[in-house]
Enzyme design. Sequence first.
Site, PDB file in Angstrom:
ATOM      1  N   GLY A 185       4.856  -7.656 -31.457  1.00  0.00           N
ATOM      2  CA  GLY A 185       5.595  -6.928 -32.480  1.00  0.00           C
ATOM      3  C   GLY A 185       6.827  -6.238 -31.899  1.00  0.00           C
ATOM      4  O   GLY A 185       7.884  -6.182 -32.533  1.00  0.00           O
ATOM      5  N   ASN A 186       6.694  -5.737 -30.677  1.00  0.00           N
ATOM      6  CA  ASN A 186       7.758  -4.975 -30.048  1.00  0.00           C
ATOM      7  C   ASN A 186       9.040  -5.789 -29.808  1.00  0.00           C
ATOM      8  O   ASN A 186      10.126  -5.238 -29.739  1.00  0.00           O
ATOM      9  CB  ASN A 186       7.232  -4.436 -28.711  1.00  0.00           C
ATOM     10  N   LYS A 244     -10.394  -6.202 -40.198  1.00  0.00           N
ATOM     11  CA  LYS A 244      -8.987  -6.074 -39.786  1.00  0.00           C
ATOM     12  C   LYS A 244      -8.235  -5.208 -40.800  1.00  0.00           C
ATOM     13  O   LYS A 244      -8.124  -5.571 -41.976  1.00  0.00           O
ATOM     14  CB  LYS A 244      -8.389  -7.485 -39.709  1.00  0.00           C
ATOM     15  N   LYS A 303      -2.690 -13.321 -33.951  1.00  0.00           N
ATOM     16  CA  LYS A 303      -1.609 -14.180 -33.443  1.00  0.00           C
ATOM     17  C   LYS A 303      -1.844 -14.650 -32.006  1.00  0.00           C
ATOM     18  O   LYS A 303      -1.413 -15.738 -31.632  1.00  0.00           O
ATOM     19  CB  LYS A 303      -0.245 -13.517 -33.592  1.00  0.00           C
ATOM     20  N   LYS A 335      -5.553 -10.790 -26.473  1.00  0.00           N
ATOM     21  CA  LYS A 335      -4.700 -11.494 -25.515  1.00  0.00           C
ATOM     22  C   LYS A 335      -5.565 -12.089 -24.401  1.00  0.00           C
ATOM     23  O   LYS A 335      -5.381 -13.228 -23.981  1.00  0.00           O
ATOM     24  CB  LYS A 335      -3.647 -10.557 -24.914  1.00  0.00           C
TER      25      LYS A 335
HETATM   26  P1  ADP Z   1       1.460  -6.880 -29.522  1.00  0.00           P
HETATM   27  O1  ADP Z   1       2.286  -6.543 -30.710  1.00  0.00           O
HETATM   28  O2  ADP Z   1       2.287  -7.361 -28.379  1.00  0.00           O
HETATM   29  O3  ADP Z   1       0.292  -7.774 -29.826  1.00  0.00           O
HETATM   30  P2  ADP Z   1      -0.512  -4.753 -29.078  1.00  0.00           P
HETATM   31  O4  ADP Z   1      -0.217  -3.333 -29.375  1.00  0.00           O
HETATM   32  O5  ADP Z   1      -1.456  -5.478 -29.969  1.00  0.00           O
HETATM   33  O6  ADP Z   1       0.908  -5.478 -28.994  1.00  0.00           O
HETATM   34  O7  ADP Z   1      -1.070  -4.875 -27.581  1.00  0.00           O
HETATM   35  C1  ADP Z   1      -0.351  -4.342 -26.488  1.00  0.00           C
HETATM   36  C2  ADP Z   1      -0.874  -2.960 -26.120  1.00  0.00           C
HETATM   37  O8  ADP Z   1      -2.168  -3.044 -25.533  1.00  0.00           O
HETATM   38  C3  ADP Z   1      -0.078  -2.238 -25.074  1.00  0.00           C
HETATM   39  O9  ADP Z   1       0.984  -1.536 -25.646  1.00  0.00           O
HETATM   40  C4  ADP Z   1      -1.096  -1.273 -24.453  1.00  0.00           C
HETATM   41  O10 ADP Z   1      -0.917   0.024 -24.965  1.00  0.00           O
HETATM   42  C5  ADP Z   1      -2.426  -1.778 -24.946  1.00  0.00           C
HETATM   43  N1  ADP Z   1      -3.475  -1.953 -23.938  1.00  0.00           N
HETATM   44  C6  ADP Z   1      -4.774  -1.719 -24.204  1.00  0.00           C
HETATM   45  N2  ADP Z   1      -5.526  -1.982 -23.139  1.00  0.00           N
HETATM   46  C7  ADP Z   1      -4.704  -2.391 -22.165  1.00  0.00           C
HETATM   47  C8  ADP Z   1      -4.914  -2.816 -20.830  1.00  0.00           C
HETATM   48  N3  ADP Z   1      -6.131  -2.879 -20.300  1.00  0.00           N
HETATM   49  N4  ADP Z   1      -3.846  -3.168 -20.086  1.00  0.00           N
HETATM   50  C9  ADP Z   1      -2.606  -3.110 -20.622  1.00  0.00           C
HETATM   51  N5  ADP Z   1      -2.342  -2.731 -21.899  1.00  0.00           N
HETATM   52  C10 ADP Z   1      -3.374  -2.373 -22.677  1.00  0.00           C
HETATM   53 MG    MG Z   2      -1.425  -7.268 -31.061  1.00  0.00          MG
END
Ligand code: ADP
Ligand code: MG
Length: 316
Positions: free
Chosen positions: A14-15, A132, A217, A279
Amino acid sequence: MKSDQKTAVVALGGNAISPIAEEDTIPNQFRHTRQSLKAIIELIREGYNLAITHGNGPQVGNALLRVELARGKAPILPLGICVADIQGGMGYMIEQSLQNGLNLAGIDRGVVTIVTQVVVDKDDSSIQNPTKYIGQFYTEEEAKGMAARSSWVVKEDKGRGWRRVVPSPNPLQIINRRTIKDLVAGGTVVITAGGGGIPVYVEDDGCYEGVDAVIDKDLASAVLARDIGAEELIILTDVEKVALNYGKPDQVWLDELGREEARQYLHEGHFPYGSMGPKIKAAINFLGWGGEKVIVTSIDKVVDAISGEAGTKILN
Ligand code: ADP
Ligand code: MG
């Protein structure tokens, strides 16, 4: 085109399009997308054939809000149509921004957006148990009123308010996989499976039917990567690396992670369900299906990450 082309699926978080710190107006989204895509152009220059997927959380939230505000004046749009509309709209934005960037860089590549249906199991356990959260926050009274007037299921989002919840079934297969694979192999950059794709199930007679649900996604990106025979899955988010004990005093950033280790740490709760969890699950799935490499990093580090100088690399 170089002879040492590699195929990768790049999942844009999203970022990359609308960072939380910015108001999510369309001009802001365009500006930020153009900025983010500079790194993608470098990947193409480095010799990658690419399919690009992207998140859609804030955009679908806004689409649902519009539907609600227009209640009684314009027809209600089911979730699948909202996801499809947003795939088109965000696809257009990414496609135009990337095509302009490639043209300015003198790189002769086509870019297309494909509205993507993704097969799910109609008996997926999430369908009976939606978890969700999507769209706006409501008071308990408002939420329960919405649920009584519609087919919505609503739940409290831990102290943040009440929201609609929908199923998030596991993606099984990308319907347009052959077309996407052929286009990508021919050097076209394909934007696809936006927001995880439009979930559909297969009826007894083989026809597809939409389900009121959303697909993660990252998990859809892994299925896409498998279905088009990609070697690499590159997941771009807002952190440079994956961490153990994330956000705690004993946090450790990881440069490299094996598939079994990843599974173990996921099991131990290092990667939450709504953010890093999918992820890592996507990485484990893709490697288990024969993928060679998964990279998790931030958009500004991706060029360094493909040569192993940044990000977290997950390998078999
Ligand atoms: P995206 O839109 O890229 O899917 P998300 O917010 O769903 O973003 O996932 C990314 C976030 O996951 C990061 O901003 C971080 O705050 C969080 N996060 C949670 N656990 C971890 C981890 N173990 N290592 C790194 N980031 C993490
Ligand atoms: Mg996400």
